[in-house]
Write a protein that holds these residues in place. Structure first.
Motif, PDB file in Angstrom:
ATOM      1  N   GLN A  38      65.814  -1.119 -28.236  1.00 48.99           N
ATOM      2  CA  GLN A  38      67.106  -0.799 -27.599  1.00 48.99           C
ATOM      3  C   GLN A  38      68.087  -1.397 -28.566  1.00 48.99           C
ATOM      4  OE1 GLN A  38      67.010  -0.398 -24.004  1.00 48.99           O
ATOM      5  NE2 GLN A  38      65.431  -1.306 -23.415  1.00 48.99           N
ATOM      6  N   GLY A  39      68.067  -1.739 -30.022  1.00 50.63           N
ATOM      7  CA  GLY A  39      69.021  -1.726 -30.934  1.00 50.63           C
ATOM      8  C   GLY A  39      69.451  -3.391 -30.877  1.00 50.63           C
ATOM      9  N   PHE A  40      68.944  -3.979 -30.458  1.00 50.45           N
ATOM     10  CA  PHE A  40      69.376  -5.616 -30.613  1.00 50.45           C
ATOM     11  C   PHE A  40      68.533  -6.251 -31.725  1.00 50.45           C
ATOM     12  CE2 PHE A  40      69.636  -5.115 -26.087  1.00 50.45           C
ATOM     13  CZ  PHE A  40      70.557  -5.891 -25.598  1.00 50.45           C
ATOM     14  N   THR A  41      69.073  -7.158 -32.390  1.00 50.35           N
ATOM     15  CA  THR A  41      68.494  -7.857 -33.571  1.00 50.35           C
ATOM     16  C   THR A  41      67.913  -9.320 -33.102  1.00 50.35           C
ATOM     17  OG1 THR A  41      70.188  -6.924 -35.038  1.00 50.35           O
ATOM     18  CG2 THR A  41      69.003  -9.013 -35.764  1.00 50.35           C
ATOM     19  N   ILE A  42      66.497  -9.151 -33.364  1.00 53.88           N
ATOM     20  CA  ILE A  42      65.904 -10.532 -33.099  1.00 53.88           C
ATOM     21  C   ILE A  42      65.948 -11.552 -34.171  1.00 53.88           C
ATOM     22  CG2 ILE A  42      63.462 -11.644 -32.542  1.00 53.88           C
ATOM     23  CD1 ILE A  42      64.276  -9.627 -30.426  1.00 53.88           C
ATOM     24  N   VAL A  43      66.183 -12.777 -34.046  1.00 51.89           N
ATOM     25  CA  VAL A  43      66.492 -13.908 -34.926  1.00 51.89           C
ATOM     26  C   VAL A  43      65.387 -15.066 -34.519  1.00 51.89           C
ATOM     27  CG1 VAL A  43      68.782 -13.220 -35.624  1.00 51.89           C
ATOM     28  CG2 VAL A  43      68.484 -14.703 -33.412  1.00 51.89           C
ATOM     29  N   GLU A  44      65.247 -15.713 -35.614  1.00 51.73           N
ATOM     30  CA  GLU A  44      64.270 -16.820 -35.377  1.00 51.73           C
ATOM     31  C   GLU A  44      64.947 -18.145 -34.956  1.00 51.73           C
ATOM     32  OE1 GLU A  44      60.757 -17.068 -36.504  1.00 51.73           O
ATOM     33  OE2 GLU A  44      60.753 -14.807 -35.894  1.00 51.73           O
ATOM     34  N   ASP A  45      66.304 -18.356 -35.462  1.00 47.46           N
ATOM     35  CA  ASP A  45      66.946 -19.539 -35.203  1.00 47.46           C
ATOM     36  C   ASP A  45      68.004 -19.571 -34.005  1.00 47.46           C
ATOM     37  OD1 ASP A  45      68.344 -21.728 -35.923  1.00 47.46           O
ATOM     38  OD2 ASP A  45      69.250 -21.207 -37.867  1.00 47.46           O
ATOM     39  N   GLU A  46      67.642 -20.509 -33.341  1.00 51.40           N
ATOM     40  CA  GLU A  46      68.157 -20.133 -32.085  1.00 51.40           C
ATOM     41  C   GLU A  46      69.794 -20.287 -32.284  1.00 51.40           C
ATOM     42  OE1 GLU A  46      65.777 -22.978 -31.253  1.00 51.40           O
ATOM     43  OE2 GLU A  46      67.319 -24.929 -31.095  1.00 51.40           O
ATOM     44  N   SER A  47      70.035 -21.193 -33.316  1.00 47.55           N
ATOM     45  CA  SER A  47      71.613 -21.668 -33.565  1.00 47.55           C
ATOM     46  C   SER A  47      72.687 -20.571 -34.080  1.00 47.55           C
ATOM     47  CB  SER A  47      71.813 -22.812 -34.590  1.00 47.55           C
ATOM     48  OG  SER A  47      71.359 -22.385 -35.787  1.00 47.55           O
ATOM     49  N   GLU A  48      71.632 -19.285 -34.351  1.00 50.02           N
ATOM     50  CA  GLU A  48      72.195 -18.181 -34.871  1.00 50.02           C
ATOM     51  C   GLU A  48      72.547 -17.012 -33.613  1.00 50.02           C
ATOM     52  OE1 GLU A  48      70.903 -15.185 -37.759  1.00 50.02           O
ATOM     53  OE2 GLU A  48      69.740 -16.959 -38.460  1.00 50.02           O
ATOM     54  N   ALA A  49      71.807 -17.393 -32.513  1.00 48.42           N
ATOM     55  CA  ALA A  49      72.015 -16.278 -31.593  1.00 48.42           C
ATOM     56  C   ALA A  49      72.903 -16.302 -30.531  1.00 48.42           C
ATOM     57  CB  ALA A  49      70.486 -16.479 -30.769  1.00 48.42           C
ATOM     58  N   ASP A  50      72.989 -15.094 -30.055  1.00 50.56           N
ATOM     59  CA  ASP A  50      74.130 -14.717 -29.039  1.00 50.56           C
ATOM     60  C   ASP A  50      73.391 -14.847 -27.782  1.00 50.56           C
ATOM     61  OD1 ASP A  50      76.099 -14.004 -31.132  1.00 50.56           O
ATOM     62  OD2 ASP A  50      74.878 -12.238 -31.337  1.00 50.56           O
ATOM     63  N   ALA A  51      71.966 -14.679 -27.670  1.00 49.31           N
ATOM     64  CA  ALA A  51      71.517 -14.926 -26.397  1.00 49.31           C
ATOM     65  C   ALA A  51      69.988 -15.397 -26.802  1.00 49.31           C
ATOM     66  CB  ALA A  51      71.132 -13.447 -25.631  1.00 49.31           C
ATOM     67  N   VAL A  52      69.818 -16.655 -25.966  1.00 48.00           N
ATOM     68  CA  VAL A  52      68.512 -17.269 -26.208  1.00 48.00           C
ATOM     69  C   VAL A  52      67.768 -16.928 -24.774  1.00 48.00           C
ATOM     70  CG1 VAL A  52      67.421 -19.410 -26.590  1.00 48.00           C
ATOM     71  CG2 VAL A  52      69.720 -19.173 -27.636  1.00 48.00           C
ATOM     72  N   ILE A  53      66.431 -16.442 -24.947  1.00 46.96           N
ATOM     73  CA  ILE A  53      65.719 -16.228 -23.705  1.00 46.96           C
ATOM     74  C   ILE A  53      64.442 -16.883 -23.874  1.00 46.96           C
ATOM     75  CG2 ILE A  53      64.567 -14.570 -22.382  1.00 46.96           C
ATOM     76  CD1 ILE A  53      67.366 -13.654 -23.272  1.00 46.96           C
TER      77      ILE A  53
END
Ligand code: 5AD
Ligand code: SF4
Length: 497
Positions: A38-53
C-alpha cells in the motif's frame, strides 16, 4: 476510503512489534507485505516510526503485561512526538477490544484477529487525527512537515469520517490472497497458515475465544501458495494451525485430510523440508504416522504437546486423551521413525495440581525422553472454563515446579544433542549466529541448533556439517560440503573467519 494507489505514503514509517506464537509471526509478515504494497515504509527501529503496531498474544498474563508495559513506555515518549500512532492487533485486541481504547489513551486503534485488512486505513485515520491535533515543537517540526505532506490527500476525508478505530468480531475472512503478499525476511523459509482458530476448548486456553472456531483453508489455495513459494526459492515450509490433525474436517465432503495435504505438498519440487505445528495428540492418525515415516521431506521433529502427565489434570484441562493413550501414540511414532525427536508443551500449577500430579508429569517427561519442551506456569485467563476453578498453586510453588522440570528437560535436551556428536548432519543455514556474528547458525531435520564456521554465502542453503561438540542448547561443528556437492569449492572462502 483512501486511494492508496498513488503511492504517496512512502514517507510514513511503520514499525511492527510482534509477540507470541508462529501465527503472530506470520500475521506480522503478512501485515508487513500488505503495508508495503500500500506504499508505507516498514522500519525495524520503533524510535524512528510514525506508527507502532503491536501484534499481541493473550495466552498468558505475562504476554499481555509485556505489551502494556512497552506501550506505556512508548506513550511516555510521545511527549516529544505526540503525532505518533500506537495501534494494537492480535489476540489481546480481539479479547479486550474497547477496553484498550479507554483509560490512559495509549492506543489509537484496535483491530481484532479477523480485521487485519483494515489496519492500513486505521493507521491513516489515526495519523491524520494526531497530526492535525499535535502541537508543533522543535522536536517534531520536521516530522509534522513530512507527515503533513504525505497525508494531505487524505486529511479532509479522514478527519470528517466518523469511522471507528475499533474493529473486532469474527468474520469469515478469505484465506490466501493476503498471505501471498507476506514479507518474509528469509525467503527460503516460510510459515504457511493452513487453518485458523481452534474448536477444542482446552479449559485453560483463551485461543478459541481470541481466534474463533477452527476454519480450514481450502487445499488448492495452500498448494498454490506452496508452488509459488517453491518457484521463488523457498526450501523449507512450516504449515501452521492450532490443531493441524483436524485439518479439513470443516471443509465440504471430499476435501483433503491433513495427511493428504502433506502428501501433495511433498510432491512440490523445490520444497525440501516440511514441518508442521501443532499436532494435537488426540487425533494424530496412523495415516499421518506412516506418511511421515515414508516421506523423507517431512522433518524428524514433532511438536506433540502433552500439557500434563496426570490423567486427573488432563481431564480437568479438557484434553481428550490419557497419558496411556499418549504413550501409545509415541510408541507408534517411534516404531515408525526411530530417529524422530519429540517436543512438548507442559503447564505446571494448573488448579488443583498436587505434588503427586506433578510427579507424574516428571516421570512422563523422563519416560518420553523429549528433545525439547516448552514449559509454562499456569496463568488464569478470564472467560475460560478453568478460570472458574481456584488458582490454588502459589506462584512460588509454580516457579519451583517449573524450575524442576526445566532442569530435567535441560538434561534430556543436552543428551539429545550429544547423541549427534560424531555424525554428519544436513543443516539448513539460517543466518549468522546471534551470539557471534562471525559464525553461522542453522538447524538439522531434528530442529537441533547448530553453529559452525562458514561463508555467509551459505545462508539459505543446505550443507553437511560434522558435529564436534554439544553444549546444553547448541551443537558445534564444521562444515564439510554443500548438500549434493563433493566438497565446498574453496576451503578458504568458506572458512569464514
Ligand atoms: N497458562 C499457561 N500456559 C498456557 N498455555 C495455553 N494457555 C495457557 C495458560 N492459561 C500453553 C499451552 C499451549 C501453549 C501454546 O501455551 O501449553 O500448548
Ligand atoms: Fe488452546 Fe487446546 Fe486449542 Fe491448543 S488445542 S489452541 S491449547 S484450546
Amino acid at each position: 476510503m483512501a486511494d492508496f494507489s498513488a503511492n504517496l505514503l512512502a514517507p510514513i514509517k511503520v514499525c511492527l512489534l510482534t509477540y507470541g506464537c508462529q501465527m503472530n509471526i506470520l500475521d506480522s509478515q503478512v501485515l508487513s507485505g500488505n503495508l508495503t504494497r500500500q506504499g508505507f515504509t516498514i522500519v525495524e527501529d520503533e524510535s524512528e516510526a510514525d506508527a507502532v503496531i503491536f501484534i499481541t498474544c493473550s495466552v498468558r498474563d505475562l504476554a499481555e503485561r509485556k505489551v502494556l508495559g512497552k506501550a506505556g513506555k512508548l506513550n511516555v515518549k510521545r511527549r516529544r512526538r505526540p503525532e505518533v500512532v500506537l495501534g494494537v492487533t492480535g489476540c489481546m485486541a480481539e479479547l479486550k477490544g474497547e477496553e484498550l481504547l479507554e483509560g490512559k489513551n495509549v492506543f489509537d486503534f484496535v483491530a481484532g484477529t479477523h480485521k487485519r485488512h483494515l489496519i492500513p486505513e486505521m493507521i491513516l485515520r489515526a495519523l491524520c487525527r494526531r497530526v492535525a491535533a499535535a502541537e508543533v515543537t522543535a522536536a517534531n517540526a520536521e516530522h509534522i512537515e513530512r507527515l503533513g505532506k504525505a497525508l494531505a490527500p487524505y486529511m479532509e476525508e479522514c478527519l470528517a469520517s466518523e469511522g471507528s478505530l475499533l474493529a473486532v468480531g469474527k468474520d469469515p475472512m478469505s484465506f490466501g490472497l493476503d498471505e501471498l503478499e507476506a514479507m518474509r525476511p528469509r525467503p527460503w523459509q516460510a510459515f504457511v497458515e493452513i487453518m485458523r482458530g481452534c474448536s477444542n476448548f482446552c479449559s485453560y486456553c483463551v485461543v478459541p475465544y481470541a481466534r474463533g472456531p477452527e476454519v480450514s483453508r481450502p487445499a488448492e489455495s495452500i498448494l498454490s501458495e506452496l508452488r509459488a513459494l517453491a518457484v521463488s526459492g523457498c526450501v523449507e515450509v512450516t504449515l501452521l494451525g492450532q490443531n493441524v490433525n483436524s485439518y479439513g474436517k470443516d471443509l465440504p465432503a471430499g476435501s483433503m485430510s491433513f495427511p493428504e495435504l502433506l502428501k501433495e505438498a511433498a510432491k512440490i519440487e523445490g520444497i525440501k523440508w516440511l514441518r508442521f505445528v501443532t499436532s494435537n495428540p488426540q487425533d494424530i492418525s496412523d495415516e499421518l504416522i506412516s506418511l511421515m515415516a515414508s516421506e523423507k521431506k517431512i522433518c524428524r521433529y514433532l511438536h506433540f504437546p502433552l500439557q500434563s502427565g496426570s490423567n486427573r489434570i488432563l481431564k480437568m484441562m479438557n484434553r481428550k486423551y490419557t497419558l496411556e493413550g499418549y504413550l501409545e501414540k509415541v510408541a507408534k511414532l517411534r516404531a515408525a521413525m526411530p530417529d524422530l525427536w519429540l517436543a512438548g508443551d507442559l503447564i505446571v500449577g494448573f488448579p488443583g495440581e498436587t505434588l503427586e500430579d506433578f510427579g507424574e508429569t516428571l516421570r512422563a517427561v523422563e519416560k518420553i525422553d523429549y528433545a525439547n519442551n516448552f514449559l509454562f506456569k499456569y496463568s488464569e485467563r478470564p472467560g475460560t472454563a478453568a478460570a472458574r476453578l481456584k488458582d490454588d498453586v502459589p506462584l512460588e510453588e509454580k516457579k519451583r515446579r517449573h524450575a524442576e522440570l526445566m532442569a530435567l528437560q535441560g538434561r534430556l535436551t543436552h543428551e539429545h544433542l550429544k547423541s549427534l556428536v560424531g555424525t554428519i548432519q544436513e543443516v539448513l543455514v539460517e543466518g549468522r549466529s546471534k551470539r557471534n556474528r562471525d559464525v553461522l547458525q542453522g538447524r538439522t531435520t531434528h530442529y537441533a541448533n547448530v553453529v559452525f564456521e562458514g561463508d555467509p554465502s551459505l545462508i539459505g542453503k543446505f550443507v553437511q556439517v560434522r558435529m564436534e561438540s554439544a553444549t546444553p542448547l547448541t551443537l558445534y561443528g564444521s562444515c564439510e560440503r554443500l548438500t549434493g556437492e563433493e566438497k565446498l569449492t574453496d576451503e578458504k572462502e568458506t572458512s569464514g573467519i
